[in-house]
Design a protein around this motif. Sequence first.
Motif, PDB file in Angstrom:
ATOM      1  N   GLY A 150       0.785  -1.234   0.000  1.00 50.16           N
ATOM      2  CA  GLY A 150       0.000   0.000   0.000  1.00 50.16           C
ATOM      3  C   GLY A 150       0.816   1.282   0.000  1.00 50.16           C
ATOM      4  N   TRP A 152       0.810   5.587   1.197  1.00 51.07           N
ATOM      5  CA  TRP A 152       0.571   6.196   2.508  1.00 51.07           C
ATOM      6  C   TRP A 152      -0.608   7.146   2.547  1.00 51.07           C
ATOM      7  CZ3 TRP A 152       1.199  11.066   0.880  1.00 51.07           C
ATOM      8  CH2 TRP A 152       2.196  11.343  -0.041  1.00 51.07           C
ATOM      9  N   LYS A 176       1.538  -5.426   3.150  1.00 49.91           N
ATOM     10  CA  LYS A 176       2.582  -4.525   3.655  1.00 49.91           C
ATOM     11  C   LYS A 176       2.141  -3.082   3.464  1.00 49.91           C
ATOM     12  CE  LYS A 176       6.107  -2.428   1.819  1.00 49.91           C
ATOM     13  NZ  LYS A 176       6.135  -1.135   2.545  1.00 49.91           N
ATOM     14  N   GLU A 179       5.727   2.251   4.773  1.00 43.77           N
ATOM     15  CA  GLU A 179       6.495   2.467   6.010  1.00 43.77           C
ATOM     16  C   GLU A 179       6.036   3.745   6.738  1.00 43.77           C
ATOM     17  OE1 GLU A 179      10.053   3.519   3.378  1.00 43.77           O
ATOM     18  OE2 GLU A 179      10.513   4.545   5.244  1.00 43.77           O
ATOM     19  N   GLY A 228       0.822   2.465  -5.598  1.00 46.03           N
ATOM     20  CA  GLY A 228       2.064   3.227  -5.419  1.00 46.03           C
ATOM     21  C   GLY A 228       2.369   4.025  -6.674  1.00 46.03           C
ATOM     22  N   SER A 229       3.621   4.422  -6.799  1.00 45.65           N
ATOM     23  CA  SER A 229       4.001   5.280  -7.924  1.00 45.65           C
ATOM     24  C   SER A 229       4.308   4.437  -9.168  1.00 45.65           C
ATOM     25  CB  SER A 229       5.223   6.103  -7.536  1.00 45.65           C
ATOM     26  OG  SER A 229       6.284   5.219  -7.262  1.00 45.65           O
ATOM     27  N   THR A 232       7.755   2.537  -8.977  1.00 42.41           N
ATOM     28  CA  THR A 232       7.666   1.336  -8.121  1.00 42.41           C
ATOM     29  C   THR A 232       6.851   0.263  -8.837  1.00 42.41           C
ATOM     30  OG1 THR A 232       7.768   2.719  -6.153  1.00 42.41           O
ATOM     31  CG2 THR A 232       6.958   0.493  -5.835  1.00 42.41           C
ATOM     32  N   LEU A 251      -1.489   2.956  -9.901  1.00 44.06           N
ATOM     33  CA  LEU A 251      -0.297   3.816  -9.833  1.00 44.06           C
ATOM     34  C   LEU A 251      -0.658   5.297  -9.935  1.00 44.06           C
ATOM     35  CD1 LEU A 251       1.898   1.474 -12.056  1.00 44.06           C
ATOM     36  CD2 LEU A 251       1.546   1.385  -9.581  1.00 44.06           C
ATOM     37  N   CYS A 284      -4.073   9.933  -5.849  1.00 47.42           N
ATOM     38  CA  CYS A 284      -3.558   9.491  -7.159  1.00 47.42           C
ATOM     39  C   CYS A 284      -4.398   9.984  -8.332  1.00 47.42           C
ATOM     40  CB  CYS A 284      -3.512   7.976  -7.181  1.00 47.42           C
ATOM     41  SG  CYS A 284      -5.091   7.260  -6.715  1.00 47.42           S
ATOM     42  N   GLU A 378       3.650  14.112 -11.987  1.00 45.76           N
ATOM     43  CA  GLU A 378       2.793  14.018 -10.807  1.00 45.76           C
ATOM     44  C   GLU A 378       3.497  14.709  -9.641  1.00 45.76           C
ATOM     45  OE1 GLU A 378       2.364  10.203  -8.759  1.00 45.76           O
ATOM     46  OE2 GLU A 378       0.217  10.562  -8.626  1.00 45.76           O
TER      47      GLU A 378
HETATM   48  P1  NDP Z   1       5.670   4.301  -3.599  1.00 45.51           P
HETATM   49  O1  NDP Z   1       5.605   3.792  -4.977  1.00 45.51           O
HETATM   50  O2  NDP Z   1       6.897   4.968  -3.147  1.00 45.51           O
HETATM   51  O3  NDP Z   1       5.391   3.107  -2.561  1.00 45.51           O
HETATM   52  C1  NDP Z   1       4.236   2.302  -2.625  1.00 45.51           C
HETATM   53  C2  NDP Z   1       4.469   1.047  -1.786  1.00 45.51           C
HETATM   54  O4  NDP Z   1       5.416   0.212  -2.413  1.00 45.51           O
HETATM   55  C3  NDP Z   1       5.029   1.339  -0.399  1.00 45.51           C
HETATM   56  O5  NDP Z   1       4.508   0.415   0.523  1.00 45.51           O
HETATM   57  C4  NDP Z   1       6.504   1.140  -0.613  1.00 45.51           C
HETATM   58  O6  NDP Z   1       7.179   0.870   0.595  1.00 45.51           O
HETATM   59  C5  NDP Z   1       6.500  -0.046  -1.551  1.00 45.51           C
HETATM   60  N1  NDP Z   1       7.702  -0.210  -2.350  1.00 45.51           N
HETATM   61  C6  NDP Z   1       8.603   0.741  -2.715  1.00 45.51           C
HETATM   62  N2  NDP Z   1       9.544   0.192  -3.521  1.00 45.51           N
HETATM   63  C7  NDP Z   1       9.231  -1.118  -3.677  1.00 45.51           C
HETATM   64  C8  NDP Z   1       9.808  -2.218  -4.401  1.00 45.51           C
HETATM   65  N3  NDP Z   1      10.912  -2.077  -5.127  1.00 45.51           N
HETATM   66  N4  NDP Z   1       9.203  -3.422  -4.335  1.00 45.51           N
HETATM   67  C9  NDP Z   1       8.062  -3.583  -3.625  1.00 45.51           C
HETATM   68  N5  NDP Z   1       7.484  -2.600  -2.904  1.00 45.51           N
HETATM   69  C10 NDP Z   1       8.052  -1.376  -2.935  1.00 45.51           C
HETATM   70  O7  NDP Z   1       4.388   5.224  -3.451  1.00 45.51           O
HETATM   71  P2  NDP Z   1       4.011   6.188  -2.237  1.00 45.51           P
HETATM   72  O8  NDP Z   1       3.786   5.397  -1.009  1.00 45.51           O
HETATM   73  O9  NDP Z   1       4.977   7.315  -2.243  1.00 45.51           O
HETATM   74  O10 NDP Z   1       2.575   6.701  -2.716  1.00 45.51           O
HETATM   75  C11 NDP Z   1       2.432   7.719  -3.640  1.00 45.51           C
HETATM   76  C12 NDP Z   1       2.194   7.169  -5.035  1.00 45.51           C
HETATM   77  O11 NDP Z   1       1.120   6.228  -4.998  1.00 45.51           O
HETATM   78  C13 NDP Z   1       1.775   8.235  -6.007  1.00 45.51           C
HETATM   79  O12 NDP Z   1       2.406   8.049  -7.243  1.00 45.51           O
HETATM   80  C14 NDP Z   1       0.289   8.005  -6.158  1.00 45.51           C
HETATM   81  O13 NDP Z   1      -0.241   8.491  -7.339  1.00 45.51           O
HETATM   82  C15 NDP Z   1       0.188   6.531  -6.023  1.00 45.51           C
HETATM   83  N6  NDP Z   1      -1.147   6.140  -5.605  1.00 45.51           N
HETATM   84  C16 NDP Z   1      -1.974   5.500  -6.504  1.00 45.51           C
HETATM   85  C17 NDP Z   1      -3.270   5.190  -6.180  1.00 45.51           C
HETATM   86  C18 NDP Z   1      -4.165   4.455  -7.143  1.00 45.51           C
HETATM   87  O14 NDP Z   1      -5.116   3.841  -6.707  1.00 45.51           O
HETATM   88  N7  NDP Z   1      -3.920   4.481  -8.435  1.00 45.51           N
HETATM   89  C19 NDP Z   1      -3.833   5.550  -4.882  1.00 45.51           C
HETATM   90  C20 NDP Z   1      -2.873   6.147  -3.993  1.00 45.51           C
HETATM   91  C21 NDP Z   1      -1.593   6.454  -4.372  1.00 45.51           C
HETATM   92  P3  NDP Z   1       7.733   2.121   1.466  1.00 45.51           P
HETATM   93  O15 NDP Z   1       6.693   3.185   1.480  1.00 45.51           O
HETATM   94  O16 NDP Z   1       7.911   1.517   2.789  1.00 45.51           O
HETATM   95  O17 NDP Z   1       8.965   2.561   0.766  1.00 45.51           O
END
Ligand code: NDP
Length: 481
Positions: A150, A152, A176, A179, A228-229, A232, A251, A284, A378
């Motif tokens: 997930g 944050w 997970k 963090e 996530g992004s 990632t 994403l 997002c 973004e």
């Molecule tokens: P990140 O991509 O940085 O992280 C997302 C999750 O992936 C976190 O739990 C992170 O852990 C984990 N992670 C990071 N690197 C890896 C890896 N190599 N392998 C596996 N897991 C990994 O995103 P953010 O948390 O910064 O969230 C913001 C982003 O999420 C924005 O781009 C946003 O647009 C997107 N988002 C998309 C949504 C959607 O539904 N489309 C909704 C909400 C957000 P850790 O944080 O512990 O590093």
Amino acid sequence: MTLNAQPAASLFIGGRPVEGEGGALPVLYPYTGEEIASLREASAGQVAEACRVAARAQPAWAALAPAERGRVLSRAAAIIRERNEELSRLETLDTGKPIQETLVADWESGAQALEFFGGLAASITGQMIPLGRDWAYTRREPLGVCAGIGAWNYPSQIACWKAAPALVMGNAMVFKPSEETPLGALKLAEILLEAGLPAGIFNVVQGRAEVGAALATDPNVDKVSLTGSVPTGRKVYAAAAEGMRHVTMELGGKSPLIVFDDANPEHAVSAAMLANFYSSGQICSNGTRVFLQEGIRDAFLDRLAERVRNVRMGDPLDPATTHGPIINPAQAGKIRAAIASGLEQGARLLCGGPGEGAFIPPTVFTDASDEMTITRDEIFGPVMTTLGFHDEEEVITRANATGFGLAAGVFTQDLTRAHRVIAQLQAGTCWINSYNLTPVEMPFGAVKQSGLGRENSAAAIEHYSQLKSVYVGMGGVDAPY
Ligand code: NDP
């Protein structure tokens, strides 16, 4: 710790809290920076153990009648609603989002997902295919163990949106959280257990990127669902591919919100504000490229500048606050750098700016162009970029000129135009005369680089299950030899 949100333990494996054996994971309240809980990451061994436990528990859960699984989810939804106030307060401490928002948008949305999929459970069926004398049928079967990872911004909602369809189909999950926001998922694990979920079906591990990466390649994991992004997402998708695992990728985005001359200006301004400033812009699907047709542009911007003054920035636990802090100083720094680049590249500020400390005020750029970084990247903060346009064809081309494809919105009173434009926009989730509403009944997801798979609605079931086809021979077998 004056604000204490310390959980029983950092992880939840096999139906009980377990202390992490990895590195320290302090949890900071974004508003004050104070430490509200002190967690530990899962060690590599604990991540593998959580996946093993899930794999062992999953077959018995899958063997239950779907309605029985559904009842567990429905009970969990009821427990969440009973405890909404306490859970929302925790969500506010974890994320810094105003309590005014978390009370209605976070756990409540999670409860709706559990309720929806709980209710759907008994009606998920296969197909019977008549073939003359013979026939065939399909069975919709679980995938096995699903890893959920997930972001944050909506930590508890994300955990529920992933867990509900996964569990209802008879899968187990290892989740997970980010963090930055590790607390809500632990509450969900407790609540699901209390609702009757067997031990080992929903597990929580904590950690940074390495823990997520370990989940994506664990031999017991059959599917990875990431929010996530885009960068990632690329890594996780590639890692999952090595084991031919299923994926859902939710994403990032840089979504267009198109306001035509005939739009209701008051509603269009409301939507644009919600689409850029709710959750301090950390959403997002936000409509961060606001395209304004020439005839409405000035009136829209005047009214927007007025209404931004109603935003109340401050203490997230004060029910009157409508604008909270940014999740952490690093993210605030990135947003400030984006604002600085907008100014350097010649855009003008209608309101807002870099702000101070944890807060970035609602910020609106005018005189922006399609090539500027603020229009292309973004930002994931409360920064709206407004752009002018003349006609429909032009705005569709410009709206689609991005690698992202998460969401889009159109404001117009002309219904034919609304549907015609939406049909041409490259986005997975669209709104007409509305923005960012994501009811569980409606599929949510993306096209292009913003991801694949769908969350919510019956469509999500397809992404947490696989079809087995069964041919049934009703007579003898003819063979040429
Ligand atoms: P990140 O991509 O940085 O992280 C997302 C999750 O992936 C976190 O739990 C992170 O852990 C984990 N992670 C990071 N690197 C890896 C890896 N190599 N392998 C596996 N897991 C990994 O995103 P953010 O948390 O910064 O969230 C913001 C982003 O999420 C924005 O781009 C946003 O647009 C997107 N988002 C998309 C949504 C959607 O539904 N489309 C909704 C909400 C957000 P850790 O944080 O512990 O590093």
